[in-house]
Design an enzyme around this catalytic site. Structure first.
Site, PDB file in Angstrom:
ATOM      1  CD  GLN A 128      -2.644   1.168   2.641  1.00 33.84           C
ATOM      2  OE1 GLN A 128      -2.535   0.249   3.445  1.00 33.84           O
ATOM      3  NE2 GLN A 128      -3.513   2.138   2.811  1.00 33.84           N
ATOM      4  N   GLY A 129       0.764   2.055  -1.049  1.00 38.15           N
ATOM      5  CA  GLY A 129       1.536   3.284  -1.155  1.00 38.15           C
ATOM      6  C   GLY A 129       0.688   4.504  -0.841  1.00 38.15           C
ATOM      7  CB  SER A 131       2.316   6.991   4.807  1.00 40.94           C
ATOM      8  OG  SER A 131       1.191   6.771   5.629  1.00 40.94           O
ATOM      9  CD  GLU A 248      -5.423   0.431   6.979  1.00 42.23           C
ATOM     10  OE1 GLU A 248      -4.280   0.155   7.389  1.00 42.23           O
ATOM     11  OE2 GLU A 248      -5.669   1.435   6.278  1.00 42.23           O
ATOM     12  CG  ASN A 390      -4.808   6.001  19.452  1.00 38.13           C
ATOM     13  OD1 ASN A 390      -5.005   5.158  18.571  1.00 38.13           O
ATOM     14  ND2 ASN A 390      -4.634   5.671  20.721  1.00 38.13           N
ATOM     15  CD  GLU A 391      -2.544  11.381  18.790  1.00 40.26           C
ATOM     16  OE1 GLU A 391      -1.978  11.192  19.876  1.00 40.26           O
ATOM     17  OE2 GLU A 391      -2.368  10.626  17.797  1.00 40.26           O
TER      18      GLU A 391
END
Length: 404
Positions: A128-129, A131, A248, A390-391
């Protein structure tokens, strides 16, 4: 919400249990238990995938018309739970659960015919590209550029992707690229399928804190991608990315696997001394920590079942998947910390050799569980980062669920 299984569901559960008892190889099970990373290595994962594919169960989340089982949400949940309880490895999520739904939902007939069978057969192994350096949580700020050729037949891609899981094993990558830098940043993104063997693609390993090679940086230099490998229309990438990320974060149930791992920790505690002449499992503070984790796992399971009930009624999983991702990530880290604490100094070994399974694995100092505990704890630090931090999840919950 009725959580009682019907007689048909119970019969299906028994069928899955019988299949697992007969067909889950002990070597695969042992390898999964000794893998500290999020995804098991392809030698284990692809072997188990092949066993399930031969049974017709690998595409268990896919519609029947594209080669899947066509199972109901309840059947999918039962299957995942029984696999977790049997100690089976996690399935190869990137191809099966992330890009495949994008292809069979938004892809052309040719893309479905080309790629879906190869995911099931194991001929294609995907990474998976998404980030990029500087574009992780703010994914829409990505800078990898794709320029359409003058004749409209292909794109030329330049840029870099990072934290690319199993890119060193993959022969295909699904990726987001910027095709229009002049519009709103979410509107100028396109979804491409890239051949990892194409000229200009290179992979640089990144070692985790535990010393595992699971993630990588991928460099794209003048990589030619045919327009036939664009999914949906140019500029639809952000829509497809949101669809994929919902899968996901909520495409599977985390609670069964977390419950199984917590049970393994309890078994460890029953064999470990508390330092005062007793067993750790009988220590009041320890029992309180385990009980808190167990209640949290049960609460997560109820949330996941509620989402499944909504999906069964034709509703999309929606932003509630951010809640399950948030809770599951924290619980994953809590349970891995419990394992390290249960083993004490024995759990502090950090063997640099990989893999920790098979004939060439280094012998454990204390036990196989102790050998993998710290590595798994260190690797699970990434749970509260990947798939949206998480943020980010908290912000999504605040805005879309709570209406704040």
């Amino acid at each position: 919400m009725d959580i009682d299984l019907s007689p048909q569901d119970i019969a299906f559960r028994d069928e899955v249990r019988a299949f697992l008892a007969e067909n889950l190889p002990q070597a695969v099970k042992d390898g999964a238990a000794a893998s500290p990373t999020v995804f098991v290595e392809p030698d284990i994962g692809q072997h188990w995938n092949a066993v399930l594919n031969a049974r017709g169960w690998l595409g268990y989340q896919w519609p029947k018309e594209v080669g899947g089982t066509g199972w109901s949400p309840v059947q999918r949940y039962i299957f995942e739970k029984e696999c977790a309880l049997a100690g089976a490895p996690n399935l190869t999520v990137l191809g099966l659960k992330l890009v495949a739904p994008v292809i069979y939902t938004f892809g052309t007939p040719d893309q479905k015919q080309r790629y879906l069978p190869r995911i099931l057969s194991g001929e294609d192994y995907w990474c998976q590209g998404f980030s990029e350096p500087g574009s992780g949580s703010d994914l829409a700020s990505l800078q990898t550029r794709a320029v359409l050729s003058a004749d409209g037949s292909h794109y030329v891609v330049n840029g870099s992707k990072i934290w690319t899981t199993h890119a060193h094993w993959a022969n295909r990558m699904f990726t987001l690229v910027r095709t229009d830098p002049e519009v709103k940043k979410q509107a100028g993104i396109t979804f491409l399928l890239i051949d990892m063997a194409a000229p200009g693609v290179s992979v640089r390993p990144i070692l985790t804190l535990a010393g595992d090679h699971e993630v990588n940086q991928v460099f794209l230099e003048d990589v030619v991608v045919p327009v036939a490998d664009r999914v949906a229309e140019e500029g639809d990438g952000w829509k497809l990315a949101k669809f994929l990320l919902e899968n996901e974060r909520g495409g599977s149930c985390h609670a069964p696997k977390l419950s199984y791992d917590l049970e393994q920790v309890e078994l460890l505690a029953a064999e470990e001394a508390d330092g005062r002449g007793g067993r750790l499992a009988d220590d009041t503070d320890w029992k309180r920590r385990v009980a808190r984790a167990k209640l949290s796992v049960q609460a997560l399971e109820m949330i996941e079942l509620k989402i499944l009930a909504d999906v069964a009624k034709g509703r999309p999983p929606g932003p509630q998947t951010s809640l399950t991702k948030l809770l599951a990530s924290n619980l994953r880290q809590d349970i891995d910390l419990l394992a390290v604490d249960a083993l004490g100094t024995a759990g502090l070994q950090l063997d640099p050799v990989r893999p920790l399974y098979g004939d060439n694995a280094p012998p454990p100092v204390h036990s196989r569980a102790a050998q993998v505990a710290t590595a798994r704890y260190l690797n699970s630090r990434a749970w509260t980062i990947f798939g949206g931090t998480n943020e980010v999840q908290s912000s999504i919950i605040a805005k879309t669920v709570l209406g704040l």
